[in-house]
Design a protein around this motif. Structure first.
Motif, mmCIF file in Angstrom:
data_model
loop_
_atom_site.group_PDB
_atom_site.id
_atom_site.type_symbol
_atom_site.label_atom_id
_atom_site.label_comp_id
_atom_site.label_asym_id
_atom_site.label_seq_id
_atom_site.Cartn_x
_atom_site.Cartn_y
_atom_site.Cartn_z
ATOM 1 N N UNK A 269 0.867 -1.037 0.089
ATOM 2 C CA UNK A 269 -0.083 0.234 -0.014
ATOM 3 C C UNK A 269 1.106 1.312 -0.060
ATOM 4 N N UNK A 270 0.147 2.339 -0.278
ATOM 5 C CA UNK A 270 0.630 3.685 -0.253
ATOM 6 C C UNK A 270 0.267 4.342 1.066
ATOM 7 N N UNK A 271 1.035 4.898 1.928
ATOM 8 C CA UNK A 271 0.463 5.854 3.560
ATOM 9 C C UNK A 271 0.613 7.122 3.023
ATOM 10 N N UNK A 272 -0.278 7.893 3.498
ATOM 11 C CA UNK A 272 -0.255 9.418 3.400
ATOM 12 C C UNK A 272 -0.480 9.982 4.872
ATOM 13 N N UNK A 273 0.561 10.375 5.273
ATOM 14 C CA UNK A 273 0.609 10.928 6.822
ATOM 15 C C UNK A 273 0.711 12.512 6.526
ATOM 16 N N UNK A 274 -0.272 13.252 7.287
ATOM 17 C CA UNK A 274 -0.276 14.401 7.042
ATOM 18 C C UNK A 274 -0.730 15.212 8.532
ATOM 19 N N UNK A 275 -0.194 16.193 9.353
ATOM 20 C CA UNK A 275 -0.701 16.555 10.619
ATOM 21 C C UNK A 275 -0.480 15.506 11.722
ATOM 22 N N UNK A 276 0.459 14.608 11.483
ATOM 23 C CA UNK A 276 0.189 13.372 12.477
ATOM 24 C C UNK A 276 -0.903 12.287 12.281
ATOM 25 N N UNK A 277 -1.631 12.454 10.922
ATOM 26 C CA UNK A 277 -2.723 11.551 10.965
ATOM 27 C C UNK A 277 -2.789 11.117 9.675
ATOM 28 N N UNK A 278 -3.196 9.657 9.416
ATOM 29 C CA UNK A 278 -3.234 9.019 8.241
ATOM 30 C C UNK A 278 -4.474 9.430 7.396
ATOM 31 N N UNK A 279 -4.345 9.705 6.040
ATOM 32 C CA UNK A 279 -5.274 9.883 5.218
ATOM 33 C C UNK A 279 -6.039 8.507 4.582
ATOM 34 N N UNK A 280 -7.319 8.554 5.095
ATOM 35 C CA UNK A 280 -8.132 7.403 4.470
ATOM 36 C C UNK A 280 -8.341 7.365 3.066
ATOM 37 N N UNK A 281 -8.343 6.139 2.607
ATOM 38 C CA UNK A 281 -8.615 5.710 0.979
ATOM 39 C C UNK A 281 -10.364 5.632 0.995
ATOM 40 N N UNK A 282 -10.888 6.247 0.210
ATOM 41 C CA UNK A 282 -12.255 6.786 -0.234
ATOM 42 C C UNK A 282 -13.312 5.523 0.086
ATOM 43 N N UNK A 283 -13.104 4.442 -0.900
ATOM 44 C CA UNK A 283 -13.970 3.568 -0.642
ATOM 45 C C UNK A 283 -13.569 2.314 0.234
ATOM 46 N N UNK A 284 -12.320 2.158 0.583
ATOM 47 C CA UNK A 284 -12.251 1.161 1.640
ATOM 48 C C UNK A 284 -12.338 1.728 3.111
ATOM 49 N N UNK A 285 -12.247 3.039 3.179
ATOM 50 C CA UNK A 285 -11.987 3.501 4.464
ATOM 51 C C UNK A 285 -10.683 3.281 5.223
ATOM 52 N N UNK A 286 -9.983 2.663 4.557
ATOM 53 C CA UNK A 286 -8.682 1.946 5.520
ATOM 54 C C UNK A 286 -7.737 3.337 5.391
ATOM 55 N N UNK A 287 -6.965 3.456 6.312
ATOM 56 C CA UNK A 287 -5.738 4.512 6.374
ATOM 57 C C UNK A 287 -4.601 4.095 5.561
ATOM 58 N N UNK A 288 -4.957 3.715 4.424
ATOM 59 C CA UNK A 288 -3.792 3.477 3.428
ATOM 60 C C UNK A 288 -4.415 3.270 1.995
ATOM 61 N N UNK A 289 -3.541 3.271 0.912
ATOM 62 C CA UNK A 289 -4.116 3.152 -0.301
ATOM 63 C C UNK A 289 -3.663 1.879 -1.330
ATOM 64 N N UNK A 290 -4.447 0.857 -1.161
ATOM 65 C CA UNK A 290 -4.079 -0.341 -1.791
ATOM 66 C C UNK A 290 -3.443 -0.693 -3.129
ATOM 67 N N UNK A 291 -2.413 -1.196 -3.433
ATOM 68 C CA UNK A 291 -2.179 -1.482 -4.731
ATOM 69 C C UNK A 291 -3.249 -2.342 -5.418
ATOM 70 N N UNK A 292 -3.362 -2.140 -6.450
ATOM 71 C CA UNK A 292 -4.544 -2.772 -7.332
ATOM 72 C C UNK A 292 -4.342 -4.024 -8.077
ATOM 73 N N UNK A 293 -3.201 -4.031 -8.791
ATOM 74 C CA UNK A 293 -2.472 -5.115 -9.445
ATOM 75 C C UNK A 293 -1.479 -5.854 -8.882
ATOM 76 N N UNK A 294 -1.534 -7.297 -8.879
ATOM 77 C CA UNK A 294 -0.477 -8.016 -8.478
ATOM 78 C C UNK A 294 0.340 -8.591 -9.600
ATOM 79 N N UNK A 295 1.645 -8.380 -9.408
ATOM 80 C CA UNK A 295 2.353 -9.255 -10.599
ATOM 81 C C UNK A 295 2.789 -10.593 -10.074
#
Lengths: 619, 619
Positions: A94-120
């Motif tokens: 995943x990609x993590x986005x940290x801002x002002x000591x908070x994690x930014x959440x992914x819109x559709x999963x509501x998870x505090x990270x952005x998952x890779x979509x495709x798996x080699x």
């Protein structure tokens, strides 16, 4: 960023230092590549909950640094209450986005990270073994549904799209994350940990260009730098991070295997172009070989020696081209004072090759000496002859047995001992042609700590040696006679180079034949080779000099005998030897090791081939 | 069915002969296991279009045989116009149903085959690398939609459900194909190619029982028989095909590693029970070890020697338990006439171990002799001392260097040469404990054609040897002194067994410690070990004799030093050695090789562990 696989403490220090630099330069944000906290190629280390806890703790350290600027980085997310398909905790690249000591959440999963979509799951990649991708996290969603809010990050003063490595290489997937992101954002980051392979950078540039131009988007490709490995295959991660503007122009580019901090001045969200980028931290220039295969070998080997703490090296110098190139390579990387060269003649080694070895050592200014093996070989043969086993029926000290005794005497008796006594390593100098068909001796010339040259065909070995002379040294450091002497193992009278005798391989043919078996995306077997031979297209199909086939093989029977013989070795004894060979430094589109998985004892031809052969041989 | 990987011609003959038998017995149909045409574990051979063509041609041969009876078999389907995610033609691990020379089509895909739904990507399995499963074929369907007509086959006089291998192990997947099929059909077949591993058969029986009982369905589990490999790991495919009736009773069972043709008299679709099954073709009984790990080793090795044409074997017999067990094992499989035993003493080998070796050889009735190494070792040391390199600073012939010289002299100089001269192989006799931490010499005792015992911990080596004496021979073929002598490499004065000196491993502790690093589903690292030590639960957690820790380690510092030292070897030099080790015969829940993928130079501890250590050591 230079990422050291498995070394969280070192990677954290590196991340922290770049954050300071960027912060001091007044940057609003900073982006790091895929899996930069732990490294990406870690084998099955992901299966340990302890390891996941270590990574998680590191994330919290990074979070604390996000007060001054936002931080994007690639790493591993864990969903402890969700199961992966292997029953272990669900792990997400995943990609993590940290801002002002908070994690930014992914819109559709509501998870505090952005998952890779495709798996080699090809070549050295095993993503599905360890990671759950977004498609599997949301198995009931259509591709369109998945793409809603895919990797969209909206911060106070900037918004951008985030994708991870394979998400860019979307050609053969039904879901196209980077295209989707580029159509929704004016700025897209792709975080990668992408190993070098021949000509891959050209394809990558084209992909970036297509996406940028089609969508009028700025794309920032971030690749890490260093060496990582999958055990049997050593990879170079070549950097070359790239910022491409909406017109498809590269406005800023990181070096080849160089860690650099690139900066862009991003105007605003509606801007159609980022202003020209600049380089905040610039390391060195790429070497004499430029961004080629050969440059990748030098750079990867340099990183590897550093990480594995290889400080000195012992090389068995035969006078042939492979060990000569190996000596040049290591003396460039470790310095001539740290490379010891020994020539180990038996009675079959010619004066010619011994002189070549000595001349090369002198040219390189390395320690050189001869340590002979004939006495020890004679002793071994005598000991075998006097054993009771020698009286059993079937006992044979034939030429093949005697040749292998010499090869093992050199490597296992001399090289391994001298290397241990001098706290050195010794490399295996095999090229790819030999490695394909196992033209080597296990525990003999097949041994070593690494095969730095086993992803180069014989013709490329000559090319690289010639380039050293021409472009690096500007003189004949590798003696001309080393380039012209017939390639030979010099293990019997039938391999006497002074009589022009040598290896059973006709390199101008077999280099290309073996390449068709290993490096084609659709791999050839004898079925395709023989079909092309029968159709008269083989020379064109596998890039041979016209007329070569007829010159080498007077008739179909001799062609087939050669083909069957080498194929049988390739899938038979050579595969057995490769299982016990040292790791291969990978630079081609397909290297031996875990990039080329193989089962032992699998011929891989069948009734169709047998039928074709019967037809052709009965003509 | 015995399936030979990569040998289409042989598999076709086998299929054809069973079809004849079934047909003569008046059967209406016949079912074969997963991937029975080509074999399943073939490395990357699937990437060759030629190979796909060979398989396709074989399918047409089987189709022609389907006039008398319907035929179900597992094999590879190709969708040449659809791309796999690697850009190659889409390939599907599928079940085929041939009836009256026509292929029966799958309801929802309309394809002439029934795709596997779930793809295993753990342990040795790489399904996603090669195969597109039903979920990926129909990415936009929900699990419920997928299950419509999932694997439903309706023929004129019978209907049944079809699933493939992993489709049965559905626990951690969102889609549950076998449950779904069992709820829709009174008869379900699962076609498998499932390797043996310790206690897996019990889990499998439970799964079958659950599905059968819950759905009042008859389930026929078909597993192939033989040995297949993934290069570095050799697998035994253990058969044990099972017919289970709706009450959860096994009504018919195939042998352990035995090829058998089971027949059931299936009344009709609405029947709630199949009548008792019978065995049409019955081969042999399973060996003395029953269906255990040890039995799996014997059976797999027997198949392997047959397929690799190993007819005779040379073993370096040290007098220790590992090589003793190896000698017993090979003499059981190849016969004592085909096993040659040699003892290779240096000045450090005790009379005691030499006598043990000789006694064992006598008991087994194998050829035995001594071939000493001291002269050759002395010669090598002399040669090293007289080299110019020996005058360089840092040159050291320390005990460690001298020990390795002895080990390599035995294997690379003697064993490899004698094996070649006698057209034999020689095995590597390493156990799993040594293999974990690389307590071995590369090109020395780490060499061989196979590691048949490297998936057994030291305590299991003793167990198996004792079982041979007790259950197979009924006498002390393995001498009692071999069981009681202290385990030792006998490579220096510090390893003198007559003084009770030996290996630096305390097997009763390290066997269990190393098992926690390798075989736990959630693998332990020093972080968990040290946490458990601090909490006082370690002995219970990893199954140690109570009081052992305090006995071995007087304080935390000595405990940590031991832990750090072995962990560092496990992830460091031992991994380097494993890359060059021979293939491992796999019987545990996790074996070394491709079942245990690892990167080199990855410590796998981090800041959390360092912190815990500081805390514990500062107390």
């Amino acid at each position: 960023m230079r990422v050291k696989a498995g070394n969280i403490a070192s990677n954290l220090r590196q991340i922290s230092s770049y954050i300071k630099i960027a912060s001091q330069a007044g940057c609003q944000g900073i982006v790091f590549p895929e899996m930069c906290v732990s490294g990406y190629f870690l084998g099955d280390r992901w299966e340990s909950g302890d390891w996941l806890a270590e990574i998680h703790a590191a994330h919290n350290e990074i979070l604390k640094m996000s007060r001054q600027l936002w931080i994007v980085f690639g790493s591993l997310a864990v969903m402890p209450n969700q199961r992966n398909e292997d029953g272990r905790p669900q792990k997400i690249n995943a990609a993590f986005v940290a801002h002002n000591e908070k994690w930014i959440c992914h819109e559709s999963t509501k998870c505090p990270f952005f998952p890779k979509v495709l798996s080699p799951n090809y070549r050295v990649f095993d993503d599905s073994r360890h990671f759950t991708d977004l498609r599997k996290m949301m198995p009931h969603q259509t591709a369109d549904e998945l793409c809603v809010g895919l990797g969209s990050v909206k911060l106070a003063d900037v918004s951008f799209g985030l994708s991870i490595c394979e998400d860019l290489w979307e050609e053969n997937y039904t879901c196209k994350p980077t295209q989707m992101l580029a159509s929704q954002h004016k700025l897209v980051f792709n975080l990668s940990c992408s190993p070098y392979s021949d000509a891959k950078d050209l394809k990558r540039l084209q992909l970036l260009k297509d996406s940028a131009q089609q969508n009028q988007t700025t794309i920032c490709y971030l690749n890490s730098v260093g060496t990582q490995n999958v055990g049997k295959t050593v990879l170079g991660i070549d950097g070359q991070s790239t910022i491409m503007d909406p017109s498809g122009e590269v406005i800023c580019e990181g070096g080849f295997f160089d860690e650099e901090l690139l900066m862009i001045d991003w105007n605003n969200e509606t801007s159609t172009a980022a202003s020209a980028g600049s380089v905040l931290v610039k390391k060195s220039e790429s070497g004499a070989f430029g961004r080629s295969k050969f440059g990748a070998i030098e750079n990867t080997l340099r990183f590897l020696c550093e990480e594995w703490r290889v400080k000195s090296c012992l090389i068995g110098l035969s006078g042939g081209i492979d060990s000569a190139l190996s000596a040049v390579l290591f003396s460039r990387i470790l310095g001539p004072n740290c490379v010891n060269l020994i020539n180990m003649p038996s009675k079959f080694n010619s004066k010619l090759t011994q002189e070549i070895a000595q001349t090369l050592a002198l040219n390189l200014n390395c320690h050189y000496e001869q340590i002979g093996i004939q006495n020890a070989v004679d002793f071994t043969i005598q000991q075998l002859k006097s054993s009771k086993l020698s009286q059993l029926p079937g006992f044979q000290l034939n030429s093949w047995v005697m040749e292998n005794i010499q090869a093992r005497d050199r490597s296992s008796r001399i090289l391994a001992s001298v290397a241990a006594a001098t706290q050195s390593v010794f490399p295996c100098n095999a090229n790819k042609t030999e490695t394909t068909v196992g033209y080597s001796t296990l525990y003999g010339d097949q041994s070593g700590f690494l095969c730095p040259l086993a992803d180069l065909w014989k013709f490329e070995i000559y090319e690289m040696a010639q380039l050293y002379n021409d472009a690096v040294f500007g003189s004949e450091i590798v003696p001309k006679s080393c380039m012209t002497v017939v390639p030979s193992a010099e293990l019997s009278e039938l391999q006497d180079v002074t009589k022009g005798l040598g290896d059973p391989l006709h390199y101008p043919y077999h280099d290309k034949l073996f390449r068709s078996w290993t490096e084609r995306w659709d791999r050839w077997t004898p079925l395709s080779v023989l079909s092309a031979y029968a159709a008269g297209t083989l020379e064109k199909d596998i890039d041979l000099t016209s007329g070569l086939i007829a010159k080498l093989f007077p008739n179909a029977a001799s062609f087939v005998a050669d083909l069957d013989g080498w194929w049988s070795l390739y899938t038979g004894m050579a595969a057995v030897k490769r299982m016990q060979a040292p790791p291969v430094l990978s630079v081609s589109r397909r290297s031996f090791g875990w990039d080329h998985r193989e089962a032992l004892g699998i011929q891989g031809t069948g009734p169709l081939y047998e039928e074709l052969k019967r037809k052709i041989l009965s003509v």
